[in-house]
Write a protein that holds these residues in place. Structure first.
Motif, mmCIF file in Angstrom:
data_model
loop_
_atom_site.group_PDB
_atom_site.id
_atom_site.type_symbol
_atom_site.label_atom_id
_atom_site.label_comp_id
_atom_site.label_asym_id
_atom_site.label_seq_id
_atom_site.Cartn_x
_atom_site.Cartn_y
_atom_site.Cartn_z
ATOM 1 N N ALA A 289 2.426 9.824 -4.876
ATOM 2 C CA ALA A 289 3.035 11.070 -4.392
ATOM 3 C C ALA A 289 4.121 11.548 -5.347
ATOM 4 O O ALA A 289 4.256 12.748 -5.605
ATOM 5 N N LEU B 200 6.607 8.725 3.315
ATOM 6 C CA LEU B 200 6.261 7.355 2.921
ATOM 7 C C LEU B 200 7.508 6.473 2.796
ATOM 8 O O LEU B 200 7.477 5.294 3.156
ATOM 9 N N LYS C 60 0.836 -1.205 0.000
ATOM 10 C CA LYS C 60 0.000 0.000 0.000
ATOM 11 C C LYS C 60 0.871 1.257 0.000
ATOM 12 O O LYS C 60 0.602 2.226 -0.726
ATOM 13 N N ASP D 148 1.063 4.320 -2.671
ATOM 14 C CA ASP D 148 0.946 5.720 -2.252
ATOM 15 C C ASP D 148 2.201 6.510 -2.625
ATOM 16 O O ASP D 148 2.120 7.685 -3.037
#
Length: 186
Positions: A78, A90, A70, A74
């Motif tokens: 980004a 992240l 995940k 993401d």
């Protein structure tokens, strides 16, 4: 001084001999077997605990792997939106999860190896227990038979209920001959 020491040793040896005769070896064997069985049950509980621990480590590893996937999605989003601050955060989280996954994997491997060793040891000890139990049962049966023989007066090499008296054998022989003659003439 030497005589006193020797006398003391003789007394101790005599006391130990009396104690050995007072102890019922069959009861001691049964007690030792119960203790062995308790020890095996404790090890089996320990093995089940290790199995649950290894399964828990595996589940945590899989959850971290899903979370990393995940985070990767993401992170790609980004980067595509040029949100460098979010991407840095992240990346930090992803690296922490990677470290945690490596630790979980190492712990799982160690737990699995320890569990395998305990399982092999437990199997060996269970086999030894079963062998000893069979031998103890045979010993107790023989001891019971010897006790029964002693209580009933049967001794090897002596006349007892198993060895009939010669007079009894002769009397039965005469009775059977007489019965046969009466039966043959009738």
């Amino acid at each position: 001084m030497g005589i006193m020491t020797r006398m003391l040793r003789l007394c101790k040896a005599d006391v130990h001999g009396v104690m050995d005769q007072l102890e019922d070896k069959g009861l001691l064997l049964k007690q030792y077997l119960r203790e062995m069985e308790d020890s095996l049950e404790n090890k089996e509980r320990q093995l089940h605990g290790m199995t649950r621990n290894a399964e828990q480590l595996q589940r945590q590893f899989l959850r971290h792997g899903e979370e990393m996937e995940k985070l990767e999605a993401d992170l790609n989003l980004a980067l595509s939106k040029e949100k460098d601050d979010i991407a840095r955060m992240l990346i930090r989280r992803r690296r922490c999860l990677e470290t945690a996954c490596r630790c979980l994997k190492d712990q799982h491997e160690a737990a699995t190896q320890e569990r395998s060793q305990l399982s092999a040891t437990l199997a060996d000890q269970r086999l030894q227990y079963e062998t000893l139990k069979a031998r103890a049962d045979a010993y107790c049966r023989q001891a019971d038979q010897r006790l029964w023989a002693e209580e009933s007066g049967v001794r090897t090499g002596e006349r007892g209920p198993i060895d009939p008296k010669e007079e009894d054998v002769e009397l039965e022989l005469l009775q059977r001959k007489e019965a046969l003659q009466k039966g043959g003439h009738a």
